[in-house]
Design a protein around this motif. Sequence first.
Motif, PDB file in Angstrom:
ATOM      1  N   SER A  18       0.819  -1.198   0.000  1.00  0.00           N
ATOM      2  CA  SER A  18       0.000   0.000   0.000  1.00  0.00           C
ATOM      3  C   SER A  18       0.859   1.256   0.000  1.00  0.00           C
ATOM      4  N   GLU A  19       0.327   2.301  -0.605  1.00  0.00           N
ATOM      5  CA  GLU A  19       1.048   3.571  -0.689  1.00  0.00           C
ATOM      6  C   GLU A  19       1.127   4.222   0.689  1.00  0.00           C
ATOM      7  N   ARG A  20       2.321   4.753   1.025  1.00  0.00           N
ATOM      8  CA  ARG A  20       2.477   5.464   2.285  1.00  0.00           C
ATOM      9  C   ARG A  20       1.751   6.801   2.187  1.00  0.00           C
ATOM     10  N   THR A  21       1.002   7.137   3.221  1.00  0.00           N
ATOM     11  CA  THR A  21       0.212   8.369   3.196  1.00  0.00           C
ATOM     12  C   THR A  21       0.467   9.187   4.459  1.00  0.00           C
ATOM     13  N   PHE A  22      -0.028  10.401   4.448  1.00  0.00           N
ATOM     14  CA  PHE A  22       0.032  11.297   5.604  1.00  0.00           C
ATOM     15  C   PHE A  22      -1.401  11.489   6.087  1.00  0.00           C
ATOM     16  N   PHE A  23      -1.802  10.673   7.083  1.00  0.00           N
ATOM     17  CA  PHE A  23      -3.175  10.665   7.588  1.00  0.00           C
ATOM     18  C   PHE A  23      -4.183  10.480   6.454  1.00  0.00           C
ATOM     19  N   GLY A  24      -3.879   9.532   5.560  1.00  0.00           N
ATOM     20  CA  GLY A  24      -4.767   9.226   4.453  1.00  0.00           C
ATOM     21  C   GLY A  24      -4.637  10.144   3.262  1.00  0.00           C
ATOM     22  N   GLN A  25      -3.739  11.120   3.335  1.00  0.00           N
ATOM     23  CA  GLN A  25      -3.515  12.076   2.253  1.00  0.00           C
ATOM     24  C   GLN A  25      -2.160  11.801   1.577  1.00  0.00           C
ATOM     25  N   PRO A  26      -1.920  12.371   0.386  1.00  0.00           N
ATOM     26  CA  PRO A  26      -0.618  12.196  -0.260  1.00  0.00           C
ATOM     27  C   PRO A  26       0.523  12.562   0.690  1.00  0.00           C
ATOM     28  N   ARG A  27       1.569  11.750   0.735  1.00  0.00           N
ATOM     29  CA  ARG A  27       2.620  11.910   1.735  1.00  0.00           C
ATOM     30  C   ARG A  27       3.331  13.260   1.634  1.00  0.00           C
ATOM     31  N   VAL A  28       3.478  13.801   0.429  1.00  0.00           N
ATOM     32  CA  VAL A  28       4.180  15.070   0.261  1.00  0.00           C
ATOM     33  C   VAL A  28       3.440  16.220   0.951  1.00  0.00           C
ATOM     34  N   PHE A  78       8.667  31.647 -12.447  1.00  0.00           N
ATOM     35  CA  PHE A  78       9.493  30.701 -11.697  1.00  0.00           C
ATOM     36  C   PHE A  78       8.831  29.371 -11.339  1.00  0.00           C
ATOM     37  N   GLY A  79       7.506  29.309 -11.368  1.00  0.00           N
ATOM     38  CA  GLY A  79       6.815  28.114 -10.890  1.00  0.00           C
ATOM     39  C   GLY A  79       6.537  28.241  -9.399  1.00  0.00           C
ATOM     40  N   PRO A  80       5.471  27.586  -8.907  1.00  0.00           N
ATOM     41  CA  PRO A  80       5.062  27.751  -7.504  1.00  0.00           C
ATOM     42  C   PRO A  80       6.131  27.356  -6.484  1.00  0.00           C
ATOM     43  N   GLU A  81       6.829  26.259  -6.722  1.00  0.00           N
ATOM     44  CA  GLU A  81       7.757  25.758  -5.700  1.00  0.00           C
ATOM     45  C   GLU A  81       8.904  26.724  -5.441  1.00  0.00           C
ATOM     46  N   ARG A  82       9.504  27.283  -6.490  1.00  0.00           N
ATOM     47  CA  ARG A  82      10.616  28.215  -6.303  1.00  0.00           C
ATOM     48  C   ARG A  82      10.152  29.500  -5.615  1.00  0.00           C
ATOM     49  N   VAL A  83       8.976  29.973  -5.973  1.00  0.00           N
ATOM     50  CA  VAL A  83       8.443  31.185  -5.339  1.00  0.00           C
ATOM     51  C   VAL A  83       8.190  30.929  -3.855  1.00  0.00           C
ATOM     52  N   LEU A  84       7.689  29.748  -3.524  1.00  0.00           N
ATOM     53  CA  LEU A  84       7.460  29.388  -2.127  1.00  0.00           C
ATOM     54  C   LEU A  84       8.756  29.470  -1.326  1.00  0.00           C
ATOM     55  N   LEU A 141      12.375  26.866   7.163  1.00  0.00           N
ATOM     56  CA  LEU A 141      13.177  26.831   5.934  1.00  0.00           C
ATOM     57  C   LEU A 141      14.061  25.598   5.884  1.00  0.00           C
ATOM     58  N   VAL A 142      14.682  25.270   7.000  1.00  0.00           N
ATOM     59  CA  VAL A 142      15.543  24.081   7.046  1.00  0.00           C
ATOM     60  C   VAL A 142      14.717  22.829   6.779  1.00  0.00           C
ATOM     61  N   GLN A 143      13.567  22.730   7.438  1.00  0.00           N
ATOM     62  CA  GLN A 143      12.693  21.565   7.254  1.00  0.00           C
ATOM     63  C   GLN A 143      12.234  21.436   5.812  1.00  0.00           C
ATOM     64  N   TYR A 144      11.847  22.547   5.212  1.00  0.00           N
ATOM     65  CA  TYR A 144      11.352  22.510   3.838  1.00  0.00           C
ATOM     66  C   TYR A 144      12.477  22.158   2.855  1.00  0.00           C
ATOM     67  N   SER A 145      13.673  22.678   3.094  1.00  0.00           N
ATOM     68  CA  SER A 145      14.803  22.414   2.197  1.00  0.00           C
ATOM     69  C   SER A 145      15.096  20.924   2.105  1.00  0.00           C
ATOM     70  N   ILE A 146      14.925  20.227   3.215  1.00  0.00           N
ATOM     71  CA  ILE A 146      15.224  18.790   3.246  1.00  0.00           C
ATOM     72  C   ILE A 146      14.281  17.999   2.342  1.00  0.00           C
ATOM     73  N   GLY A 147      13.011  18.403   2.277  1.00  0.00           N
ATOM     74  CA  GLY A 147      12.041  17.591   1.540  1.00  0.00           C
ATOM     75  C   GLY A 147      11.521  18.189   0.256  1.00  0.00           C
ATOM     76  N   ARG A 148      12.041  19.354  -0.164  1.00  0.00           N
ATOM     77  CA  ARG A 148      11.449  20.045  -1.308  1.00  0.00           C
ATOM     78  C   ARG A 148      11.648  19.291  -2.626  1.00  0.00           C
ATOM     79  N   ARG A 149      12.644  18.396  -2.723  1.00  0.00           N
ATOM     80  CA  ARG A 149      12.882  17.662  -3.973  1.00  0.00           C
ATOM     81  C   ARG A 149      11.743  16.699  -4.309  1.00  0.00           C
ATOM     82  N   ALA A 150      10.954  16.353  -3.306  1.00  0.00           N
ATOM     83  CA  ALA A 150       9.835  15.429  -3.552  1.00  0.00           C
ATOM     84  C   ALA A 150       8.724  16.086  -4.358  1.00  0.00           C
ATOM     85  N   LEU A 151       8.739  17.412  -4.430  1.00  0.00           N
ATOM     86  CA  LEU A 151       7.721  18.121  -5.206  1.00  0.00           C
ATOM     87  C   LEU A 151       8.158  18.229  -6.657  1.00  0.00           C
TER      88      LEU A 151
END
Length: 478
Positions: A2-12, A80-86, A188-198
């Motif tokens: 089964s796909e890993r989820t975040f409380f039943g939502q997409p993990r990202v 720039f796209g949403p992710e870079r602006v974020l 910012l540190v937390q987001y930098s670690i996982g931003r590649r998943a987007l």
Amino acid sequence: MSERTFFGQPRVLANLFGVELWERFSFYGMQGILLIYLYYETSRGGLGIDQDTATSIVGAYGGSVYLATVVGAWLADRLFGPERVLFGSAILVMCGHLGLALIPGLGGVATGLILIALGSGGVKATATAIVGTLYEPGDDRRDAGFSLFYLGINLGALVGPLLTGLLQKDAGFHWGFGLAALGMAIGLVQYSIGRRALSGKATEVANPLPPNRRLPVALGAAVVVVVVAGLALAGLIPAAHLSTIVVVLSIVAAVAYFAVILTSRRIDAVERKRVYAFIPMFIASAAFWSLYQQQFTVVTVYSDKRLDRDLFGWTMPVSWVQSINPVFIIILSGVFAALWSRLGPRQPTTPVKFAAGTIVMGVAFLLFLPFSGTGPGGVPLLGLTGIILVFTIAELLLSPVGLSLSTKLAPQAFQTQMVALFFLSVALGTAMSGTLATYYSEDHEVAYFGVLGAIAVVLGLILLAISRPLSRLMGGVR
């Protein structure tokens, strides 16, 4: 498997949940002490500004945050796209809090609030749009996912005012602002670690700006900055009228945005009808936020001067009142998410939810009436807590649903910019909260709360009456 989820939502969603949590920690932590910093006497660590001017500044700043979503959305859709602006916007937020913490006086206020407004606007527009990209059309998890995302917002909103309020009370305002900067740095540190998943739509530029138009746009932006700075330096942008100026700018921007989208050749007939359906809900949303955002203007003054904040001999910081709403959000957002998930296609339509939210917000203002005339410190904490509970119910009926709606009704070519349109309604309402606050006084509470509450109830009933035609215009979107 089964796909890993975040409380039943997409993990990202967990990564977006985290960065929004810390951004809201810093945002609400700072805003919890901002108004009293402006109007407290210098002997109490404040700047000693007139109270009406201070509420106008706070309303204008709050409105500018949401007005800046237009800039963030445009940069995301065209350059720039949403992710870079974020990511870039989150850096601006941190720098703004540092400005408030390190630069004394009005110079620090101006520098800090401008940077935070621009950065928070970019974060809000893009983070919401990116959440929308996690779901396919017709996915019944969407509203529940936005409610969970909203939980992250309110976890930050809960803890921020508690900690900055304590620091402000015990060590001074600038220490409170410094803690807000630290919170955004953690995000910012937390987001930098996982931003590649987007990837995918989160990084795509939906409607790229042609290269030959980039220089004229950059020059135009520079001219606007120079003109605004010149007007400010010349004293032609008075602080006492800042919130009204932002109200006018928000209206102009909204009308222009609706016109651009509705006349675009890039949308089809169904998409155009959906945009038309959004207009009455935009108006209802603006009315709702003009009352709700008075938590940071009138309710802050009310908490400082009218509320009994004595807790067993210890005086609670004024900013702690702003953590009451997030407590209720945390408790009730899961209930609402479960309710919408359980009802699925049988849940009330979005226009009905909007109407209910507007009506309940009006009722919340009417609940202030029994406490009129009780004098300084005469309002019990339990009484204000009950009113804020009603604020919360209204918020959950409208705000996360509005975020979700803006992604569902958005034409393909204007995904992020439709989210910005929803935030323009918040900008208009938030700036109005500052303008309306200048009419508040302890001597006229019955008229103030009574008239505004009644207007909101009437607007909600009108929206409820036209909910079925609106649903037909929405072309299958609930």
